[in-house]
Design a protein around this motif. Structure first.
Motif, short mmCIF file in Angstrom:
data_model
loop_
_atom_site.label_atom_id
_atom_site.label_comp_id
_atom_site.label_asym_id
_atom_site.label_seq_id
_atom_site.Cartn_x
_atom_site.Cartn_y
_atom_site.Cartn_z
N MET A 1 0.85 -1.17 0.00
CA MET A 1 0.00 0.00 0.00
C MET A 1 0.90 1.24 0.00
SD MET A 1 -3.26 0.64 2.50
CE MET A 1 -3.49 -1.11 2.72
N ASN A 2 0.82 2.04 -1.04
CA ASN A 2 1.64 3.23 -1.19
C ASN A 2 0.85 4.45 -0.71
OD1 ASN A 2 2.89 5.56 -2.19
ND2 ASN A 2 3.70 4.48 -3.98
N ALA A 3 1.20 4.97 0.47
CA ALA A 3 0.46 6.07 1.08
C ALA A 3 0.45 7.32 0.20
CB ALA A 3 1.04 6.39 2.45
N GLU A 4 1.56 7.58 -0.46
CA GLU A 4 1.64 8.77 -1.32
C GLU A 4 0.68 8.65 -2.51
OE1 GLU A 4 4.93 11.00 -4.08
OE2 GLU A 4 5.63 10.07 -2.23
N ALA A 5 0.64 7.49 -3.14
CA ALA A 5 -0.26 7.27 -4.27
C ALA A 5 -1.72 7.33 -3.83
CB ALA A 5 0.03 5.92 -4.93
N ILE A 6 -2.01 6.78 -2.68
CA ILE A 6 -3.38 6.84 -2.14
C ILE A 6 -3.78 8.29 -1.91
CG2 ILE A 6 -4.81 6.30 -0.12
CD1 ILE A 6 -3.12 3.67 0.09
N GLY A 7 -2.87 9.06 -1.33
CA GLY A 7 -3.15 10.47 -1.08
C GLY A 7 -3.46 11.23 -2.35
N LYS A 8 -2.69 10.97 -3.40
CA LYS A 8 -2.94 11.64 -4.68
C LYS A 8 -4.30 11.26 -5.25
CE LYS A 8 1.88 12.28 -5.97
NZ LYS A 8 2.95 11.95 -6.88
N ARG A 9 -4.67 9.97 -5.12
CA ARG A 9 -5.99 9.54 -5.60
C ARG A 9 -7.11 10.22 -4.81
NH1 ARG A 9 -3.35 4.68 -6.80
NH2 ARG A 9 -3.70 3.73 -4.76
N LEU A 10 -6.93 10.31 -3.50
CA LEU A 10 -7.96 10.95 -2.67
C LEU A 10 -8.11 12.43 -3.02
CD1 LEU A 10 -7.26 9.31 0.80
CD2 LEU A 10 -9.22 8.89 -0.70
N ILE A 11 -7.00 13.10 -3.27
CA ILE A 11 -7.06 14.52 -3.67
C ILE A 11 -7.79 14.65 -5.01
CG2 ILE A 11 -5.68 16.48 -4.45
CD1 ILE A 11 -3.59 15.60 -2.30
N ALA A 12 -7.46 13.79 -5.95
CA ALA A 12 -8.11 13.83 -7.26
C ALA A 12 -9.61 13.56 -7.14
CB ALA A 12 -7.46 12.83 -8.20
N LEU A 13 -9.98 12.61 -6.31
CA LEU A 13 -11.40 12.29 -6.14
C LEU A 13 -12.15 13.45 -5.49
CD1 LEU A 13 -11.12 8.59 -4.93
CD2 LEU A 13 -12.22 9.37 -7.04
N ARG A 14 -11.52 14.13 -4.55
CA ARG A 14 -12.18 15.25 -3.87
C ARG A 14 -12.42 16.41 -4.82
NH1 ARG A 14 -10.01 19.47 -1.25
NH2 ARG A 14 -7.97 18.47 -0.98
N GLY A 15 -11.54 16.59 -5.78
CA GLY A 15 -11.73 17.65 -6.78
C GLY A 15 -11.81 19.02 -6.15
N GLU A 16 -12.89 19.74 -6.44
CA GLU A 16 -13.07 21.11 -5.96
C GLU A 16 -13.74 21.19 -4.60
OE1 GLU A 16 -11.92 23.87 -7.61
OE2 GLU A 16 -11.00 22.42 -8.98
N LYS A 17 -14.15 20.05 -4.07
CA LYS A 17 -14.82 20.05 -2.75
C LYS A 17 -13.81 20.42 -1.67
CE LYS A 17 -18.04 16.50 -4.17
NZ LYS A 17 -18.39 15.08 -4.07
N LEU A 18 -14.29 21.07 -0.63
CA LEU A 18 -13.44 21.44 0.49
C LEU A 18 -13.18 20.24 1.40
CD1 LEU A 18 -15.10 24.82 1.53
CD2 LEU A 18 -13.04 24.50 0.16
N VAL A 19 -11.99 20.18 1.96
CA VAL A 19 -11.63 19.10 2.88
C VAL A 19 -12.64 19.02 4.01
CG1 VAL A 19 -9.92 18.34 4.59
CG2 VAL A 19 -9.17 19.13 2.35
N LYS A 20 -13.00 20.17 4.59
CA LYS A 20 -13.91 20.17 5.74
C LYS A 20 -15.29 19.62 5.37
CE LYS A 20 -15.70 24.83 5.28
NZ LYS A 20 -16.37 25.87 6.01
N ASP A 21 -15.76 19.87 4.14
CA ASP A 21 -17.07 19.38 3.73
C ASP A 21 -17.07 17.87 3.52
OD1 ASP A 21 -18.02 21.99 3.83
OD2 ASP A 21 -17.70 22.34 1.69
N VAL A 22 -16.02 17.36 2.89
CA VAL A 22 -15.91 15.92 2.68
C VAL A 22 -15.75 15.21 4.02
CG1 VAL A 22 -14.54 14.08 1.62
CG2 VAL A 22 -15.00 16.17 0.34
N ALA A 23 -14.90 15.75 4.87
CA ALA A 23 -14.67 15.16 6.19
C ALA A 23 -15.97 15.10 6.99
CB ALA A 23 -13.61 15.95 6.95
N LYS A 24 -16.74 16.17 6.95
CA LYS A 24 -18.01 16.21 7.68
C LYS A 24 -18.95 15.13 7.15
CE LYS A 24 -21.73 19.26 9.12
NZ LYS A 24 -22.27 20.62 9.08
N ALA A 25 -19.03 14.98 5.83
CA ALA A 25 -19.90 13.97 5.23
C ALA A 25 -19.46 12.56 5.61
CB ALA A 25 -19.90 14.13 3.71
N LEU A 26 -18.16 12.37 5.82
CA LEU A 26 -17.62 11.06 6.19
C LEU A 26 -17.66 10.80 7.69
CD1 LEU A 26 -14.50 11.09 3.87
CD2 LEU A 26 -16.54 9.69 3.58
#
Length: 66
Positions: A1-26
């Motif tokens: 499991m490559n943490a850096e690659a996972i992080g990049k995928r998560l950033i790409a999936l989040r797109g323009e959404k704010l971190v706080k909004d996605v975190a709240k939904a999760l």
């Protein structure tokens, strides 16, 4: 499991959404999501499932694809 690659995928999936909004939904903190995206931490299995459902992806496609 490559943490850096996972992080990049998560950033790409989040797109323009704010971190706080996605975190709240999760139901996690914005700082936890930020650490996942920076590759500083790998989420526990329960959070992996929440992320996959939120982004309408499989856990494998986010966390186990190199």
């Amino acid at each position: 499991m490559n943490a850096e690659a996972i992080g990049k995928r998560l950033i790409a999936l989040r797109g323009e959404k704010l971190v706080k909004d996605v975190a709240k939904a999760l139901g996690i903190s914005a700082s936890a999501l930020s650490m996942y995206e920076k590759g500083q931490r790998i989420p526990r299995d329960e959070i992996k499932i929440r992320l996959a459902r939120y982004y309408d992806r499989t856990v494998d496609s986010i966390f186990f694809t190199d």
